[in-house]
Enzyme design. Structure first.
Site, PDB file in Angstrom:
ATOM      1  N   TYR A  13      -0.229  -0.770 -12.137  1.00 53.44           N
ATOM      2  CA  TYR A  13      -1.862  -1.366 -12.913  1.00 53.44           C
ATOM      3  C   TYR A  13      -2.029  -0.337 -13.885  1.00 53.44           C
ATOM      4  O   TYR A  13      -2.993   0.389 -13.882  1.00 53.44           O
ATOM      5  CB  TYR A  13      -2.802  -0.438 -11.179  1.00 53.44           C
ATOM      6  CG  TYR A  13      -2.650  -1.081 -10.005  1.00 53.44           C
ATOM      7  CD1 TYR A  13      -3.153  -2.610 -10.356  1.00 53.44           C
ATOM      8  CD2 TYR A  13      -1.913  -0.141  -9.391  1.00 53.44           C
ATOM      9  CE1 TYR A  13      -2.674  -3.331  -8.601  1.00 53.44           C
ATOM     10  CE2 TYR A  13      -1.406  -0.738  -7.897  1.00 53.44           C
ATOM     11  CZ  TYR A  13      -1.830  -2.415  -7.559  1.00 53.44           C
ATOM     12  OH  TYR A  13      -1.673  -2.866  -6.524  1.00 53.44           O
ATOM     13  N   TYR A  31     -10.952   5.668 -11.031  1.00 60.14           N
ATOM     14  CA  TYR A  31     -10.496   5.474  -9.939  1.00 60.14           C
ATOM     15  C   TYR A  31     -10.408   7.730  -9.450  1.00 60.14           C
ATOM     16  O   TYR A  31     -10.296   7.885  -8.288  1.00 60.14           O
ATOM     17  CB  TYR A  31      -9.237   5.003  -9.008  1.00 60.14           C
ATOM     18  CG  TYR A  31      -8.835   4.042  -9.005  1.00 60.14           C
ATOM     19  CD1 TYR A  31     -10.048   2.829  -8.284  1.00 60.14           C
ATOM     20  CD2 TYR A  31      -8.133   3.374  -9.875  1.00 60.14           C
ATOM     21  CE1 TYR A  31      -9.818   1.351  -8.049  1.00 60.14           C
ATOM     22  CE2 TYR A  31      -8.042   2.361  -9.910  1.00 60.14           C
ATOM     23  CZ  TYR A  31      -8.402   1.587  -9.005  1.00 60.14           C
ATOM     24  OH  TYR A  31      -8.387   0.010  -9.369  1.00 60.14           O
ATOM     25  N   ARG A  46      -7.285   3.726 -14.790  1.00 59.65           N
ATOM     26  CA  ARG A  46      -6.994   4.271 -13.165  1.00 59.65           C
ATOM     27  C   ARG A  46      -7.624   5.138 -13.364  1.00 59.65           C
ATOM     28  O   ARG A  46      -8.725   5.978 -11.851  1.00 59.65           O
ATOM     29  CB  ARG A  46      -5.454   4.242 -13.113  1.00 59.65           C
ATOM     30  CG  ARG A  46      -4.628   3.350 -13.116  1.00 59.65           C
ATOM     31  CD  ARG A  46      -3.441   2.754 -11.729  1.00 59.65           C
ATOM     32  NE  ARG A  46      -3.696   3.621 -10.975  1.00 59.65           N
ATOM     33  CZ  ARG A  46      -3.972   5.158  -9.764  1.00 59.65           C
ATOM     34  NH1 ARG A  46      -3.247   5.415 -10.745  1.00 59.65           N
ATOM     35  NH2 ARG A  46      -4.205   4.794  -8.464  1.00 59.65           N
ATOM     36  N   GLY A  99       3.006  -3.866  -3.958  1.00 56.18           N
ATOM     37  CA  GLY A  99       3.415  -3.003  -5.612  1.00 56.18           C
ATOM     38  C   GLY A  99       3.041  -2.189  -6.102  1.00 56.18           C
ATOM     39  O   GLY A  99       4.307  -1.751  -6.609  1.00 56.18           O
ATOM     40  N   ARG A 100       2.830  -1.136  -5.650  1.00 55.66           N
ATOM     41  CA  ARG A 100       2.663   0.136  -6.352  1.00 55.66           C
ATOM     42  C   ARG A 100       4.234   0.517  -6.323  1.00 55.66           C
ATOM     43  O   ARG A 100       4.710   1.137  -7.493  1.00 55.66           O
ATOM     44  CB  ARG A 100       2.035   0.765  -6.121  1.00 55.66           C
ATOM     45  CG  ARG A 100       1.725   2.212  -6.562  1.00 55.66           C
ATOM     46  CD  ARG A 100       0.471   3.308  -6.250  1.00 55.66           C
ATOM     47  NE  ARG A 100      -0.701   2.235  -5.152  1.00 55.66           N
ATOM     48  CZ  ARG A 100      -1.903   2.681  -5.976  1.00 55.66           C
ATOM     49  NH1 ARG A 100      -1.679   3.559  -7.534  1.00 55.66           N
ATOM     50  NH2 ARG A 100      -2.980   2.291  -5.666  1.00 55.66           N
ATOM     51  N   GLU A 147       4.648  -6.357   1.405  1.00 55.96           N
ATOM     52  CA  GLU A 147       3.464  -6.593   0.211  1.00 55.96           C
ATOM     53  C   GLU A 147       3.602  -5.497  -0.928  1.00 55.96           C
ATOM     54  O   GLU A 147       2.362  -5.734  -1.303  1.00 55.96           O
ATOM     55  CB  GLU A 147       1.955  -7.038   0.208  1.00 55.96           C
ATOM     56  CG  GLU A 147       2.417  -8.952   1.031  1.00 55.96           C
ATOM     57  CD  GLU A 147       0.995  -8.847   1.583  1.00 55.96           C
ATOM     58  OE1 GLU A 147      -0.409  -8.363   0.456  1.00 55.96           O
ATOM     59  OE2 GLU A 147       0.609 -10.054   1.757  1.00 55.96           O
ATOM     60  N   GLY A 180       0.308  -1.127   0.374  1.00 62.91           N
ATOM     61  CA  GLY A 180       0.284  -0.187   0.236  1.00 62.91           C
ATOM     62  C   GLY A 180       0.897   1.284  -0.112  1.00 62.91           C
ATOM     63  O   GLY A 180       0.655   2.496  -0.386  1.00 62.91           O
ATOM     64  N   CYS A 197     -15.321   4.637 -27.187  1.00 60.04           N
ATOM     65  CA  CYS A 197     -16.677   5.615 -27.510  1.00 60.04           C
ATOM     66  C   CYS A 197     -17.672   5.595 -25.728  1.00 60.04           C
ATOM     67  O   CYS A 197     -18.385   4.707 -25.732  1.00 60.04           O
ATOM     68  CB  CYS A 197     -17.743   4.657 -28.122  1.00 60.04           C
ATOM     69  SG  CYS A 197     -16.664   4.487 -29.902  1.00 60.04           S
ATOM     70  N   GLU A 198     -16.908   6.502 -24.919  1.00 61.10           N
ATOM     71  CA  GLU A 198     -17.415   6.453 -23.243  1.00 61.10           C
ATOM     72  C   GLU A 198     -17.062   7.529 -22.977  1.00 61.10           C
ATOM     73  O   GLU A 198     -15.841   8.549 -23.532  1.00 61.10           O
ATOM     74  CB  GLU A 198     -17.281   5.856 -22.530  1.00 61.10           C
ATOM     75  CG  GLU A 198     -18.156   4.345 -22.947  1.00 61.10           C
ATOM     76  CD  GLU A 198     -18.502   3.728 -21.816  1.00 61.10           C
ATOM     77  OE1 GLU A 198     -18.484   4.070 -20.694  1.00 61.10           O
ATOM     78  OE2 GLU A 198     -17.845   2.140 -21.800  1.00 61.10           O
TER      79      GLU A 198
END
Ligand code: LLP
Length: 423
Positions: A380, A322, A318, A281-282, A279, A236, A351-352
């Site tokens: 990510y 978020y 991302r 990741g980022r 742990e 985290g 297309c959004e």
């Protein structure tokens, strides 16, 4: 075109860290096409080293949380740096084994998995951490008498968005500590040895208070299990996404000092050495990645200026998922009439209407043909990409220690869109 190519626009951060080595983003975009994930090996190795220095304790281990980036070449570098790994799925176990990790270097932290998935991990020789008492019973049926770990919910959480806070009341993760008697009974029923407990409070925090609170809790909880061999505090650790406004990195030194104090106390109180794991990741991979895209359209709509690129949310999810912020650099060689900043909205080609990379951002004038670099895209990014709109997932390249570029994953081809359909 070499590194001394004149850029008319901003490329501040990447220049400072010599991100593109002996090449430059315009040349790389021409050589490999866009969108393109570019990773810098030196930055990746530096981050691994910062993590290794986090805790001054003999039995300290770092499990890279591979979900952040599972490119095989990236995994091999991380392994070469001496980190171990977490896995979230049989697919991650599979790719980690391919990258050269040994089964005993992998921790499978599973959530709502099937018996087959548990059996796959057990058969592969990988340690499993289960996420509920009922999954512990399933595990016991598959591997009676075996060793196991359990994920605990420490009651507190932290993270950049409610969707990624994984400790506390509003989350599906972990065993509620009030179920300790059920936990013990199930361990006994299947003759299981609880050798590890782990937690993960959530993703992306820039201060250490909640992490330390949770670590304090977990160490205390571990005292209920005399056979315990490892305690894993989770990942985290945040990275400074707002580089342009001088955001500072998380103070790992301070975090390490606080952790050391907790761990040393625990060891002397309990009279036994224990392995401590984290742990991340980022933190390991985010800053070593920049996503390059090309500007194909500049237009006014409803009084707003839109910069249309080939970076849809199928390439970088991302921002739409978020509302995440990523700094943007602009690279162009074409002359423009001025270099004043203007407020623009950078969008992709999906297309959004939600397909927005950066809303109302103040950027130096962008013109069609420019290359944009989305910073901190190493975590990510590619792992969350998709073929939505039948778009092809991008290529990935590595700028190695010598500054040379090489392909580490091919761009999808049109044929990849149909290979899984039966004849
Ligand atoms: N351990 C466990 C059990 C996890 O679930 C995660 C991330 C990590 C470790 C690593 O967390 P990190 O150090 O990377 O923060 N897609 C989101 C992030 C999701 C994180 C999920 N779990 C994003 O792009 O922000």
């Amino acid at each position: 075109m070499k590194n001394n190519t004149k850029f008319y626009v901003q490329n501040i951060w990447t220049k400072g860290v010599n991100f593109y080595g002996i090449s430059n983003p315009i040349e790389l975009a021409e050589k490999y096409g866009t969108p393109l994930y570019v990773y810098n090996e030196t930055i990746l190795r530096n981050r691994c080293n910062e993590l290794k220095n986090l805790l001054d304790y003999r039995n300290f281990k770092i499990n890279y949380s591979a979900k952040a980036n599972t490119n095989l070449s990236i995994l091999k570098i991380i392994r070469d740096e001496g980190l171990l790994v977490d896995a979230m799925s049989p697919g991650e176990i599979f790719i980690e084994l391919k990258a050269g990790f040994k089964p005993e270097e992998i921790l499978f932290i599973c959530n709502n998995v099937s018996d087959e998935e548990i059996a796959f991990a057990v058969k592969s020789g990988v340690m499993v951490s289960v996420d509920s008492v009922s999954q512990l019973a399933r595990y016991g049926k598959i591997n009676r008498g075996g060793k196991v770990a359990v994920r605990i919910n420490p009651g507190v959480g932290a993270g950049h968005h409610e969707k990624v806070i994984t400790g506390g009341k509003n989350t599906k993760f972990g065993v509620d500590p009030i179920l300790i008697d059920d936990l013990k009974a199930t361990l006994k029923q299947y003759d299981l040895q609880l050798i590890g407990i782990n937690q993960h409070i959530g993703s992306l925090f820039m201060t250490s208070e909640v992490y330390i609170e949770a670590a304090t809790f977990l160490l205390e909880f571990a005292e209920n299990f005399p056979e315990i061999e490892f305690i894993d505090f989770g990942g985290g650790f945040g990275i400074p996404y707002h580089k342009g406004s001088g955001e500072q990195p998380i103070d790992l030194k301070k975090l390490g000092i606080k952790l050391k104090c907790l761990v040393d106390n625990w060891v002397s109180k309990n009279g036994k050495e224990i392995t401590i794991k984290v742990e991340p990741g980022r933190f390991t991979v985010a800053e070593c990645g920049v996503l390059l895209g090309r500007v194909h359209s500049v237009k006014m709509n409803g009084g707003k200026k839109y910069i249309g690129t080939d970076i849809g949310f199928n390439v970088l999810a991302r921002p739409i998922m978020y509302d995440s912020f990523h700094e943007i650099e602009i690279y162009g060689t074409a002359e423009r009439d001025n270099l004043f900043k203007e407020t623009v909205t950078l969008v992709g080609n999906i297309c959004e209407t939600g397909d927005v990379i950066a809303k109302d951002r103040s950027l130096t004038k962008i013109i069609e043909g420019d290359i944009v670099g989305i910073l901190d895209a190493g975590a990510y990014g590619m792992v969350m990409s998709s073929n939505y709109n039948c778009r092809l997932r991008p290529a990935e390249i590595l700028i190695d220690k010598g500054g040379n570029d090489r392909l580490i994953r091919k761009r999808d081809e049109l044929n990849d869109l149909i290979i899984h359909f039966p004849e």
